[in-house]
Scaffold this active site. Structure first.
Site, short mmCIF file in Angstrom:
data_model
loop_
_atom_site.label_atom_id
_atom_site.label_comp_id
_atom_site.label_asym_id
_atom_site.label_seq_id
_atom_site.Cartn_x
_atom_site.Cartn_y
_atom_site.Cartn_z
N GLY A 212 37.77 45.97 29.52
CA GLY A 212 39.17 45.81 29.14
C GLY A 212 40.16 46.69 29.88
O GLY A 212 41.22 47.03 29.34
N ASN B 185 41.96 45.68 32.32
CA ASN B 185 43.14 44.83 32.50
C ASN B 185 43.93 44.72 31.19
O ASN B 185 45.15 44.73 31.20
CB ASN B 185 42.73 43.44 33.01
CG ASN B 185 42.51 43.46 34.51
OD1 ASN B 185 43.46 43.51 35.29
ND2 ASN B 185 41.25 43.44 34.93
N ASN C 178 44.66 33.44 34.21
CA ASN C 178 43.41 34.17 34.45
C ASN C 178 43.60 35.13 35.62
O ASN C 178 44.34 34.82 36.55
CB ASN C 178 42.31 33.15 34.80
CG ASN C 178 40.97 33.81 35.10
OD1 ASN C 178 40.48 34.63 34.33
ND2 ASN C 178 40.37 33.47 36.24
N HIS D 133 41.54 36.85 38.67
CA HIS D 133 40.28 36.75 39.42
C HIS D 133 40.28 37.80 40.53
O HIS D 133 41.28 37.93 41.24
CB HIS D 133 40.13 35.33 40.01
CG HIS D 133 38.83 35.16 40.72
ND1 HIS D 133 37.64 34.97 40.05
CD2 HIS D 133 38.52 35.24 42.04
CE1 HIS D 133 36.66 34.90 40.94
NE2 HIS D 133 37.16 35.07 42.15
C1 GAR Z 1 38.02 42.11 36.32
O1 GAR Z 1 37.71 42.59 37.61
C2 GAR Z 1 38.41 40.65 36.39
O2 GAR Z 1 39.15 40.34 37.54
C3 GAR Z 1 37.08 39.99 36.40
O3 GAR Z 1 36.32 40.71 35.44
C4 GAR Z 1 36.76 42.07 35.44
C5 GAR Z 1 37.04 42.52 34.02
O4 GAR Z 1 37.32 43.90 33.98
N1 GAR Z 1 37.17 38.59 36.09
C6 GAR Z 1 36.44 37.65 36.69
O5 GAR Z 1 35.56 37.90 37.49
C7 GAR Z 1 36.78 36.22 36.28
N2 GAR Z 1 36.11 35.27 37.12
P1 GAR Z 1 38.05 44.55 32.72
O6 GAR Z 1 37.30 44.12 31.46
O7 GAR Z 1 37.94 46.04 32.94
O8 GAR Z 1 39.49 44.09 32.69
#
Ligand code: GAR
Length: 196
Positions: free
Chosen positions: A12, A14, A108, A110
């Site tokens: 989490g 982000n 989303n 990515h």
């Molecule tokens: C992030 O790097 C996001 O971009 C990626 O998962 C991570 C979550 O980190 N998402 C994907 O790969 C979607 N295809 P977080 O839980 O620390 O935000």
């Protein structure tokens, strides 16, 4: 006020960037009305709690079938009456019915410059492993609307990040988060909230 629902699977960071941006005023005209995680015990839930945001878990493990999980997830999503759904590291395939009901209202993040290193099988660290394997010198992150394909919806924002000699996938992942993801995801939400 745009009612924002954030969906997460893990750490989490982000989600935290969104919470911080609402608090600092970098995001205006938006409130986070809830956080849904598909996993129990993840740090995202703690982050939501610390920020006083309603959070819950909808796990496939609690349902007899995928179809029942999808129904349960959509019912939970609907209960928050969101204007915008933000997939912030939500690593579950979104039910088609939800995409229909929330057309152009799901975004989303990515961790690559789409259309590179995206689509089925490219998520989390795998994206950075693939970028290093290919030897690209620039990577980055993309915020896009979610449609029925995987990472195929219209692009809202992108930011490039330099790949450094000797980067490990984890180091690259961290730099992409710091320099791109934590900036463009809040910026995209602010853009939508203010019709910019
Ligand atoms: C992030 O790097 C996001 O971009 C990626 O998962 C991570 C979550 O980190 N998402 C994907 O790969 C979607 N295809 P977080 O839980 O620390 O935000």
């Amino acid at each position: 006020m745009l009612r924002v629902l954030v969906m997460v699977s893990g750490g989490g960071t982000n989600l935290q960037a969104i919470i911080d941006s609402v608090n600092t005023g970098d995001i205006t005209n938006a409130e986070i009305v809830g956080v849904i995680s598909n996993n129990y015990g993840v740090k995202s839930l703690e982050r939501a709690k610390n920020a006083g945001i309603d959070a819950c878990v909808v796990s496939p493990k609690d349902f007899a079938s995928r179809a029942e999980f999808n129904d349960g997830l959509l019912a939970k999503v609907n209960s928050y009456k969101p204007d915008l759904i933000v997939l912030a590291g939500f690593l579950v395939v979104i039910p088609e019915q939800m995409i229909d009901e929330y057309e152009n209202r799901i975004i989303n993040i990515h961790p690559s410059l789409i259309p590179s290193f995206c689509g089925t099988g490219y998520y989390g660290l795998k994206v950075h492993e693939a970028a290093l394997e290919r030897g690209v010198k620039l990577t980055g992150a993309t915020v896009h609307y979610v449609d029925k394909g995987t990472d195929t919806g219209p692009i809202i924002m992108q930011k490039a990040v330099e790949v450094r000699e000797g980067d490990t996938p984890k180091e690259l992942q961290q730099r992409v988060m710091e320099e791109a993801e934590w900036k463009i995801l809040p910026a995209a939400i602010n853009k939508i909230a203010n019709n910019l």
